[in-house]
Design an enzyme around this catalytic site. Structure first.
Site, PDB file in Angstrom:
ATOM      1  N   LYS A  74       0.823  -1.223   0.000  1.00 39.68           N
ATOM      2  CA  LYS A  74       0.000   0.000   0.000  1.00 39.68           C
ATOM      3  C   LYS A  74       0.860   1.278   0.000  1.00 39.68           C
ATOM      4  O   LYS A  74       2.072   1.224   0.257  1.00 39.68           O
ATOM      5  CB  LYS A  74      -0.939  -0.039   1.217  1.00 39.68           C
ATOM      6  CG  LYS A  74      -1.958  -1.191   1.171  1.00 39.68           C
ATOM      7  CD  LYS A  74      -2.942  -1.114   2.349  1.00 39.68           C
ATOM      8  CE  LYS A  74      -3.953  -2.254   2.305  1.00 39.68           C
ATOM      9  NZ  LYS A  74      -4.965  -2.134   3.395  1.00 39.68           N
ATOM     10  N   TYR A  90     -12.495  -2.138  -3.503  1.00 42.27           N
ATOM     11  CA  TYR A  90     -13.011  -2.189  -2.133  1.00 42.27           C
ATOM     12  C   TYR A  90     -14.537  -2.064  -2.078  1.00 42.27           C
ATOM     13  O   TYR A  90     -15.084  -1.699  -1.032  1.00 42.27           O
ATOM     14  CB  TYR A  90     -12.350  -1.105  -1.282  1.00 42.27           C
ATOM     15  CG  TYR A  90     -10.970  -1.504  -0.762  1.00 42.27           C
ATOM     16  CD1 TYR A  90     -10.803  -2.614   0.072  1.00 42.27           C
ATOM     17  CD2 TYR A  90      -9.839  -0.764  -1.077  1.00 42.27           C
ATOM     18  CE1 TYR A  90      -9.547  -2.976   0.554  1.00 42.27           C
ATOM     19  CE2 TYR A  90      -8.577  -1.121  -0.593  1.00 42.27           C
ATOM     20  CZ  TYR A  90      -8.449  -2.231   0.222  1.00 42.27           C
ATOM     21  OH  TYR A  90      -7.211  -2.588   0.714  1.00 42.27           O
ATOM     22  N   ARG A 144       2.656  -6.355   9.248  1.00 44.59           N
ATOM     23  CA  ARG A 144       1.975  -5.207   9.864  1.00 44.59           C
ATOM     24  C   ARG A 144       2.575  -4.833  11.214  1.00 44.59           C
ATOM     25  O   ARG A 144       2.652  -3.654  11.549  1.00 44.59           O
ATOM     26  CB  ARG A 144       0.476  -5.483   9.950  1.00 44.59           C
ATOM     27  CG  ARG A 144      -0.207  -5.322   8.568  1.00 44.59           C
ATOM     28  CD  ARG A 144      -1.588  -5.880   8.550  1.00 44.59           C
ATOM     29  NE  ARG A 144      -2.337  -5.502   7.339  1.00 44.59           N
ATOM     30  CZ  ARG A 144      -3.479  -6.072   6.973  1.00 44.59           C
ATOM     31  NH1 ARG A 144      -4.003  -7.040   7.698  1.00 44.59           N
ATOM     32  NH2 ARG A 144      -4.099  -5.683   5.874  1.00 44.59           N
ATOM     33  N   ASN A 153      -2.036   0.356   6.743  1.00 48.65           N
ATOM     34  CA  ASN A 153      -1.483  -0.880   7.301  1.00 48.65           C
ATOM     35  C   ASN A 153      -0.654  -1.690   6.300  1.00 48.65           C
ATOM     36  O   ASN A 153      -0.545  -2.903   6.401  1.00 48.65           O
ATOM     37  CB  ASN A 153      -2.601  -1.713   7.934  1.00 48.65           C
ATOM     38  CG  ASN A 153      -3.683  -2.103   6.945  1.00 48.65           C
ATOM     39  OD1 ASN A 153      -3.580  -1.786   5.761  1.00 48.65           O
ATOM     40  ND2 ASN A 153      -4.700  -2.795   7.413  1.00 48.65           N
ATOM     41  N   HIS A 187      -2.208  -5.518   1.636  1.00 47.79           N
ATOM     42  CA  HIS A 187      -3.498  -6.192   1.468  1.00 47.79           C
ATOM     43  C   HIS A 187      -3.240  -7.616   1.027  1.00 47.79           C
ATOM     44  O   HIS A 187      -2.316  -7.866   0.248  1.00 47.79           O
ATOM     45  CB  HIS A 187      -4.349  -5.508   0.385  1.00 47.79           C
ATOM     46  CG  HIS A 187      -5.442  -6.400  -0.144  1.00 47.79           C
ATOM     47  ND1 HIS A 187      -6.648  -6.534   0.494  1.00 47.79           N
ATOM     48  CD2 HIS A 187      -5.481  -7.255  -1.201  1.00 47.79           C
ATOM     49  CE1 HIS A 187      -7.387  -7.432  -0.175  1.00 47.79           C
ATOM     50  NE2 HIS A 187      -6.691  -7.883  -1.202  1.00 47.79           N
ATOM     51  N   GLU A 206      -9.769 -10.479  -7.637  1.00 43.70           N
ATOM     52  CA  GLU A 206      -8.777  -9.418  -7.431  1.00 43.70           C
ATOM     53  C   GLU A 206      -7.609  -9.558  -8.409  1.00 43.70           C
ATOM     54  O   GLU A 206      -7.139  -8.565  -8.975  1.00 43.70           O
ATOM     55  CB  GLU A 206      -8.292  -9.441  -5.977  1.00 43.70           C
ATOM     56  CG  GLU A 206      -9.387  -9.015  -5.002  1.00 43.70           C
ATOM     57  CD  GLU A 206      -9.002  -9.184  -3.538  1.00 43.70           C
ATOM     58  OE1 GLU A 206      -9.858  -8.876  -2.680  1.00 43.70           O
ATOM     59  OE2 GLU A 206      -7.874  -9.624  -3.239  1.00 43.70           O
TER      60      GLU A 206
HETATM   61  P1  RTP Z   1      -7.109  -5.969   3.461  1.00 42.65           P
HETATM   62  O1  RTP Z   1      -8.483  -6.223   2.884  1.00 42.65           O
HETATM   63  O2  RTP Z   1      -6.546  -4.614   3.064  1.00 42.65           O
HETATM   64  O3  RTP Z   1      -6.163  -7.100   3.195  1.00 42.65           O
HETATM   65  O4  RTP Z   1      -7.203  -5.900   5.042  1.00 42.65           O
HETATM   66  P2  RTP Z   1      -8.069  -6.796   6.017  1.00 42.65           P
HETATM   67  O5  RTP Z   1      -8.754  -7.898   5.266  1.00 42.65           O
HETATM   68  O6  RTP Z   1      -7.160  -7.149   7.139  1.00 42.65           O
HETATM   69  O7  RTP Z   1      -9.129  -5.746   6.527  1.00 42.65           O
HETATM   70  P3  RTP Z   1     -10.589  -5.392   5.976  1.00 42.65           P
HETATM   71  O8  RTP Z   1     -11.551  -5.549   7.107  1.00 42.65           O
HETATM   72  O9  RTP Z   1     -10.857  -6.112   4.693  1.00 42.65           O
HETATM   73  O10 RTP Z   1     -10.451  -3.835   5.693  1.00 42.65           O
HETATM   74  C1  RTP Z   1      -9.896  -3.381   4.484  1.00 42.65           C
HETATM   75  C2  RTP Z   1      -8.969  -2.231   4.760  1.00 42.65           C
HETATM   76  O11 RTP Z   1      -9.732  -1.098   5.180  1.00 42.65           O
HETATM   77  C3  RTP Z   1      -8.953  -0.331   6.075  1.00 42.65           C
HETATM   78  N1  RTP Z   1      -9.667  -0.208   7.349  1.00 42.65           N
HETATM   79  N2  RTP Z   1      -9.755   0.905   8.010  1.00 42.65           N
HETATM   80  N3  RTP Z   1     -10.377   2.904   9.918  1.00 42.65           N
HETATM   81  C4  RTP Z   1     -10.776   1.640  10.125  1.00 42.65           C
HETATM   82  O12 RTP Z   1     -11.380   1.317  11.118  1.00 42.65           O
HETATM   83  C5  RTP Z   1     -10.462   0.643   9.110  1.00 42.65           C
HETATM   84  N4  RTP Z   1     -10.819  -0.630   9.140  1.00 42.65           N
HETATM   85  C6  RTP Z   1     -10.304  -1.175   8.012  1.00 42.65           C
HETATM   86  C7  RTP Z   1      -7.629  -1.026   6.260  1.00 42.65           C
HETATM   87  O13 RTP Z   1      -6.690  -0.473   5.338  1.00 42.65           O
HETATM   88  C8  RTP Z   1      -7.955  -2.446   5.890  1.00 42.65           C
HETATM   89  O14 RTP Z   1      -6.811  -3.150   5.488  1.00 42.65           O
HETATM   90 MG    MG Z   2      -9.943  -7.584   3.521  1.00 45.51          MG
END
Ligand code: RTP
Ligand code: MG
Length: 140
Positions: free
Chosen positions: A11, A51, A104, A114, A117, A128
């Site tokens: 990222k 997203y 991370r 973070n 992805h 994707e």
């Molecule tokens: P990713 O999709 O990026 O691999 O991350 P992940 O599965 O661990 O997390 P996900 O729940 O899918 O969330 C996607 C991305 O959104 C951002 N995020 N921001 N501000 C917040 O509370 C928040 N929560 C999620 C993060 O960049 C996360 O990786």
């Molecule tokens: Mg995710």
């Protein structure tokens, strides 16, 4: 376990700090092979499509703005159980909860910024990968 492919993004917070090589070293040390890779600047439309699953979440606008704020490195990773393995190597979404030795824990700045992805399931991995790579750009 079967040879599997997952989609990865390094990222903008990580490319800004010149961490592509450090993150790739962690990916390769975990036994995952980088079988496709390119550095791109996502358009707003690409980030919104990518997203789309989060479009009702309060952080959606912020997330899209962040993902287009600088270059990203998109990748396809291949290995035994690659999807789950890469999620392990990445660590928890919020770096405060990420285990020692994860990307991370080592590099992420916040729950939003973070660093990486990784796909969460075979179906999402396929969608994707197809959003960013043609079949002949992936060399296993
Ligand atoms: P990713 O999709 O990026 O691999 O991350 P992940 O599965 O661990 O997390 P996900 O729940 O899918 O969330 C996607 C991305 O959104 C951002 N995020 N921001 N501000 C917040 O509370 C928040 N929560 C999620 C993060 O960049 C996360 O990786
Ligand atoms: Mg995710």
């Amino acid at each position: 376990m079967a040879l599997e492919r997952t989609f990865s993004i390094i990222k903008p917070d990580a490319t800004a700090r010149n961490l592509t090589g450090a993150i790739n070293a962690m990916i390769e040390a975990a036994g995952l092979r980088i079988v496709a890779q390119k550095r791109v600047k996502m358009t707003r439309e690409q980030a919104e499509t990518f997203y789309a699953v989060h479009k009702e979440r309060p952080f959606f606008g912020e997330l899209v703005d962040f993902m287009i704020s600088g270059p990203v490195v998109v990748q396809v990773l291949e290995g035994e159980g690659a999807i789950a393995k890469y999620r392990e190597v990445m660590g928890a979404t919020n770096p405060e909860n990420a285990a020692e030795g994860t990307i991370r824990k080592a590099h992420a700045q916040s729950v939003g910024e973070n660093s990486v992805h990784g796909s969460d399931a075979p179906e999402t991995a396929a969608v994707e990968i197809a959003q960013f790579f043609a079949g002949n750009e992936i060399v296993g």
